[in-house]
Design a protein around this motif. Structure first.
Motif, PDB file in Angstrom:
ATOM      1  N   TYR A 227       0.855  -1.185   0.000  1.00 19.70           N
ATOM      2  CA  TYR A 227       0.000   0.000   0.000  1.00 19.70           C
ATOM      3  C   TYR A 227       0.889   1.233   0.000  1.00 19.70           C
ATOM      4  CZ  TYR A 227      -3.539   3.442   1.251  1.00 19.70           C
ATOM      5  OH  TYR A 227      -4.371   4.540   1.253  1.00 19.70           O
ATOM      6  N   PHE A 228       0.540   2.193  -0.864  1.00 20.15           N
ATOM      7  CA  PHE A 228       1.355   3.382  -1.070  1.00 20.15           C
ATOM      8  C   PHE A 228       0.438   4.603  -1.030  1.00 20.15           C
ATOM      9  CE2 PHE A 228       2.574  -0.255  -3.601  1.00 20.15           C
ATOM     10  CZ  PHE A 228       3.873  -0.519  -3.164  1.00 20.15           C
ATOM     11  N   GLU A 229       0.882   5.658  -0.345  1.00 19.85           N
ATOM     12  CA  GLU A 229       0.041   6.847  -0.268  1.00 19.85           C
ATOM     13  C   GLU A 229       0.892   8.112  -0.237  1.00 19.85           C
ATOM     14  OE1 GLU A 229      -2.272   7.078   3.319  1.00 19.85           O
ATOM     15  OE2 GLU A 229      -0.707   6.115   4.508  1.00 19.85           O
ATOM     16  N   TYR A 230       0.286   9.182  -0.746  1.00 19.41           N
ATOM     17  CA  TYR A 230       0.952  10.476  -0.768  1.00 19.41           C
ATOM     18  C   TYR A 230       0.092  11.467   0.001  1.00 19.41           C
ATOM     19  CZ  TYR A 230       3.428  14.621  -2.316  1.00 19.41           C
ATOM     20  OH  TYR A 230       4.156  15.784  -2.343  1.00 19.41           O
ATOM     21  N   ALA A 231       0.725  12.235   0.908  1.00 18.35           N
ATOM     22  CA  ALA A 231       0.023  13.209   1.742  1.00 18.35           C
ATOM     23  C   ALA A 231       0.205  14.608   1.168  1.00 18.35           C
ATOM     24  CB  ALA A 231       0.542  13.150   3.173  1.00 18.35           C
ATOM     25  N   PHE A 232      -0.885  15.210   0.725  1.00 16.11           N
ATOM     26  CA  PHE A 232      -0.824  16.568   0.192  1.00 16.11           C
ATOM     27  C   PHE A 232      -0.843  17.609   1.310  1.00 16.11           C
ATOM     28  CE2 PHE A 232      -2.423  14.075  -3.340  1.00 16.11           C
ATOM     29  CZ  PHE A 232      -1.704  14.581  -4.407  1.00 16.11           C
ATOM     30  N   LYS A 233      -1.355  17.241   2.482  1.00 12.93           N
ATOM     31  CA  LYS A 233      -1.419  18.159   3.615  1.00 12.93           C
ATOM     32  C   LYS A 233      -0.563  17.599   4.747  1.00 12.93           C
ATOM     33  CE  LYS A 233      -4.305  21.035   1.638  1.00 12.93           C
ATOM     34  NZ  LYS A 233      -3.945  22.438   1.318  1.00 12.93           N
ATOM     35  N   ASP A 234      -1.101  17.510   5.966  1.00 10.71           N
ATOM     36  CA  ASP A 234      -0.334  17.006   7.104  1.00 10.71           C
ATOM     37  C   ASP A 234       0.048  15.539   6.900  1.00 10.71           C
ATOM     38  OD1 ASP A 234      -0.748  19.455   8.236  1.00 10.71           O
ATOM     39  OD2 ASP A 234      -2.262  18.786   9.674  1.00 10.71           O
ATOM     40  N   SER A 235       1.230  15.185   7.366  1.00 10.05           N
ATOM     41  CA  SER A 235       1.670  13.792   7.322  1.00 10.05           C
ATOM     42  C   SER A 235       1.119  13.036   8.523  1.00 10.05           C
ATOM     43  CB  SER A 235       3.199  13.710   7.330  1.00 10.05           C
ATOM     44  OG  SER A 235       3.739  14.309   6.170  1.00 10.05           O
ATOM     45  N   GLU A 236       0.848  11.748   8.340  1.00 11.23           N
ATOM     46  CA  GLU A 236       0.361  10.885   9.417  1.00 11.23           C
ATOM     47  C   GLU A 236       1.500  10.033   9.966  1.00 11.23           C
ATOM     48  OE1 GLU A 236      -3.931   9.388   8.852  1.00 11.23           O
ATOM     49  OE2 GLU A 236      -3.049   9.284   6.849  1.00 11.23           O
ATOM     50  N   SER A 237       1.290   9.534  11.169  1.00  9.04           N
ATOM     51  CA  SER A 237       2.274   8.647  11.772  1.00  9.04           C
ATOM     52  C   SER A 237       2.339   7.326  11.009  1.00  9.04           C
ATOM     53  CB  SER A 237       1.902   8.374  13.234  1.00  9.04           C
ATOM     54  OG  SER A 237       2.747   7.364  13.782  1.00  9.04           O
ATOM     55  N   ASN A 238       3.546   6.808  10.877  1.00 14.28           N
ATOM     56  CA  ASN A 238       3.765   5.501  10.269  1.00 14.28           C
ATOM     57  C   ASN A 238       4.440   4.559  11.267  1.00 14.28           C
ATOM     58  OD1 ASN A 238       3.483   3.826   7.977  1.00 14.28           O
ATOM     59  ND2 ASN A 238       5.605   4.148   7.392  1.00 14.28           N
ATOM     60  N   PHE A 239       4.339   4.908  12.563  1.00 16.14           N
ATOM     61  CA  PHE A 239       5.017   4.141  13.607  1.00 16.14           C
ATOM     62  C   PHE A 239       4.389   2.762  13.777  1.00 16.14           C
ATOM     63  CE2 PHE A 239       5.539   3.093  18.189  1.00 16.14           C
ATOM     64  CZ  PHE A 239       6.917   2.965  18.196  1.00 16.14           C
ATOM     65  N   LEU A 240       3.045   2.711  13.854  1.00 18.52           N
ATOM     66  CA  LEU A 240       2.301   1.458  13.918  1.00 18.52           C
ATOM     67  C   LEU A 240       1.397   1.360  12.696  1.00 18.52           C
ATOM     68  CD1 LEU A 240       1.358   1.319  17.728  1.00 18.52           C
ATOM     69  CD2 LEU A 240       3.183   0.090  16.551  1.00 18.52           C
ATOM     70  N   PRO A 241       0.933   0.172  12.344  1.00 23.09           N
ATOM     71  CA  PRO A 241       0.222   0.003  11.070  1.00 23.09           C
ATOM     72  C   PRO A 241      -1.221   0.476  11.057  1.00 23.09           C
ATOM     73  CG  PRO A 241       0.389  -2.107  12.208  1.00 23.09           C
ATOM     74  CD  PRO A 241       1.212  -1.126  13.001  1.00 23.09           C
ATOM     75  N   TYR A 242      -1.808   0.802  12.205  1.00 24.60           N
ATOM     76  CA  TYR A 242      -3.248   1.012  12.313  1.00 24.60           C
ATOM     77  C   TYR A 242      -3.642   2.414  11.857  1.00 24.60           C
ATOM     78  CZ  TYR A 242      -1.851  -2.697  15.468  1.00 24.60           C
ATOM     79  OH  TYR A 242      -1.255  -3.817  15.999  1.00 24.60           O
ATOM     80  N   LYS A 243      -4.449   2.493  10.793  1.00 22.07           N
ATOM     81  CA  LYS A 243      -4.834   3.759  10.191  1.00 22.07           C
ATOM     82  C   LYS A 243      -5.997   4.409  10.941  1.00 22.07           C
ATOM     83  CE  LYS A 243      -2.063   4.309   6.662  1.00 22.07           C
ATOM     84  NZ  LYS A 243      -1.201   5.503   6.571  1.00 22.07           N
ATOM     85  N   VAL A 244      -5.906   5.726  11.122  1.00 19.65           N
ATOM     86  CA  VAL A 244      -6.947   6.491  11.804  1.00 19.65           C
ATOM     87  C   VAL A 244      -8.141   6.687  10.886  1.00 19.65           C
ATOM     88  CG1 VAL A 244      -7.473   8.763  12.785  1.00 19.65           C
ATOM     89  CG2 VAL A 244      -5.291   7.645  13.296  1.00 19.65           C
ATOM     90  N   GLY A 245      -9.345   6.549  11.459  1.00 17.82           N
ATOM     91  CA  GLY A 245     -10.566   6.720  10.680  1.00 17.82           C
ATOM     92  C   GLY A 245     -11.030   8.152  10.580  1.00 17.82           C
TER      93      GLY A 245
END
Length: 406
Positions: A227-245
């Motif tokens: 899975y690959f993603e690009y952040a146009f605004k704020d970056s998210e944490s990549n420390f743990l795998p669980y994505k915020v809803g």
């Protein structure tokens, strides 16, 4: 309404990392050295349900209780390069699968995650074990504790019980961040005894997800995901795998992502003479996630859209959850502006699935609202959901859920 369900969930949790709650701090953390570079965190939570259903036989109770989830998670930063995570628990313990002395199969704890990780520089890492660094989409990497809707879109956990154990594979992964770009890729073992552990393909019929068991681990034993993603605004944490809803406006996030899952010869078909051959399982997806504050009084907008193409082999179906075909999912929520700590977030979700084997569709509508007392740490969710699967009669549910974690 033919079927009405009332669901009440109480979740008590200790979290060592923030998953979108604006009011949550560091959680239960124990430092091993003075500067805190070596530490461990322990996380525990439980979800208890009371469920009312008026569409049951006359001899059955309409009210039943269920221990939906009971979990313990711990991770430790041994030093700046090494991290280990362990996550175990049980799911859906109820009166029908309890055992007299607690030794029954459903009463036993099992590992959800056990993986170790080594950092390769500041922003990259490799690891291995029973892990949740999945491919396909954001929803296939979703945390279950900050979902905006009542629960995850089920078809997005597209390999659960087919090639993995409860959305976790045994394998190796690499993950990292390059400026605004994040990636996660993995190579994994496929499960042998899956949801179709006794299935065999019918001559000339639909595929079954039985490649490793029927064809052997040499040709059908491994799968690949990313899975690959690009952040146009704020970056998210990549420390743990669980994505915020949903961040409830605490960040301004606009991400575009794409992912895949490939299992060579994962499915099996039989020709008219009964000869077996493998078919590759291929799942591809693209998604967009937007979450941002609106105005100055605490308003926020959350929006998500997903397109997913599922190829489990010729005319594959399993229940009303898995099928060869396509999925279009979207959800939209809005936090009503208020100066008060308590926030309302009405939302809408919709799924449209195309089912190749049935030459028909499945559609699901969800209408709900969240009442946040302290972000995700304390909230109520009320949702109406209607599922229409092909020619089946629509199933309608109404769910009330309460969750709190500390």
């Amino acid at each position: 309404m033919k079927k009405v369900m009332f669901l009440f969930v109480l979740s008590l949790s200790y979290f060592g990392f923030s998953q979108g709650s604006p009011d949550y701090g560091g959680g239960l953390k124990v430092n091993i050295n003075e500067d805190g570079s070596k530490y461990f965190r322990i996380i525990s939570w439980a979800q208890v349900q009371a469920q009312y259903n008026d569409d049951v036989p006359s001899t059955d109770s309409k009210l039943n209780f269920n221990l939906r989830r009971a979990r313990v998670l711990m991770y430790a930063q041994i030093n700046k390069d090494f991290l280990i995570l362990t996550h175990f628990g049980l799911n859906s313990l109820n009166a029908n699968n309890l055992s007299p002395t607690g030794k029954g199969e459903s009463s036993q704890l099992f590992f959800h995650d056990v993986w170790a990780q080594y950092s390769v520089g500041k922003n990259h890492a490799v690891g291995g074990g029973l892990h949740y660094w999945n491919g396909i989409s954001r929803l296939n990497n979703q945390s279950t504790l900050n979902i905006m809707t009542l629960d995850n879109q089920r078809q997005s956990w597209a390999t659960l019980g087919l090639s993995d154990q409860f959305a976790r594979h045994i394998g190796f992964y690499a993950k990292g961040t390059i400026d605004k770009f994040q990636y996660r890729i993995s190579i994994n073992e496929a499960m042998t005894n899956n949801l179709q552990a006794t299935a065999v393909p019918v001559n000339g019929g639909a595929a079954t997800y039985t490649g490793r068991r029927l064809l052997g681990s040499r040709d059908a034993g491994k799968n690949f995901a990313g899975y690959f993603e690009y952040a146009f605004k704020d970056s998210e944490s990549n420390f743990l795998p669980y994505k915020v809803g949903t961040y409830l406006g605490s960040k301004k996030v606009f991400n575009v992502g794409a992912g895949f899952f490939v299992h060579p010869s994962g499915s099996v078909v039989a020709d008219a003479s009964g000869n077996l051959s493998g078919q590759d399982v291929k799942i591809l997806a693209a998604d967009v996630f937007y979450d941002a504050p609106v105005g100055s009084n605490g308003g926020a907008l959350t929006a998500y859209a997903l397109y997913q193409n599922n190829d489990y082999g010729k005319d594959f179906t399993l229940g009303t959850t898995y099928e060869t075909g396509s999925l279009l999912h979207g959800h939209l929520g809005y936090v009503i502006p208020s100066q008060k700590t308590t926030k309302f977030q009405p939302y809408l979700s919709y799924d449209a699935r195309k089912i190749d084997a049935l030459n028909d569709n499945a559609n699901q509508l969800g209408i709900g609202t969240n009442l946040y007392f302290s972000g995700h740490n304390s909230k109520l969710t009320l949702e109406y959901q209607s599922l229409k699967y092909a020619t089946n009669k629509a199933v309608n549910t109404v769910t009330l859920q309460a969750m709190i974690y500390l």
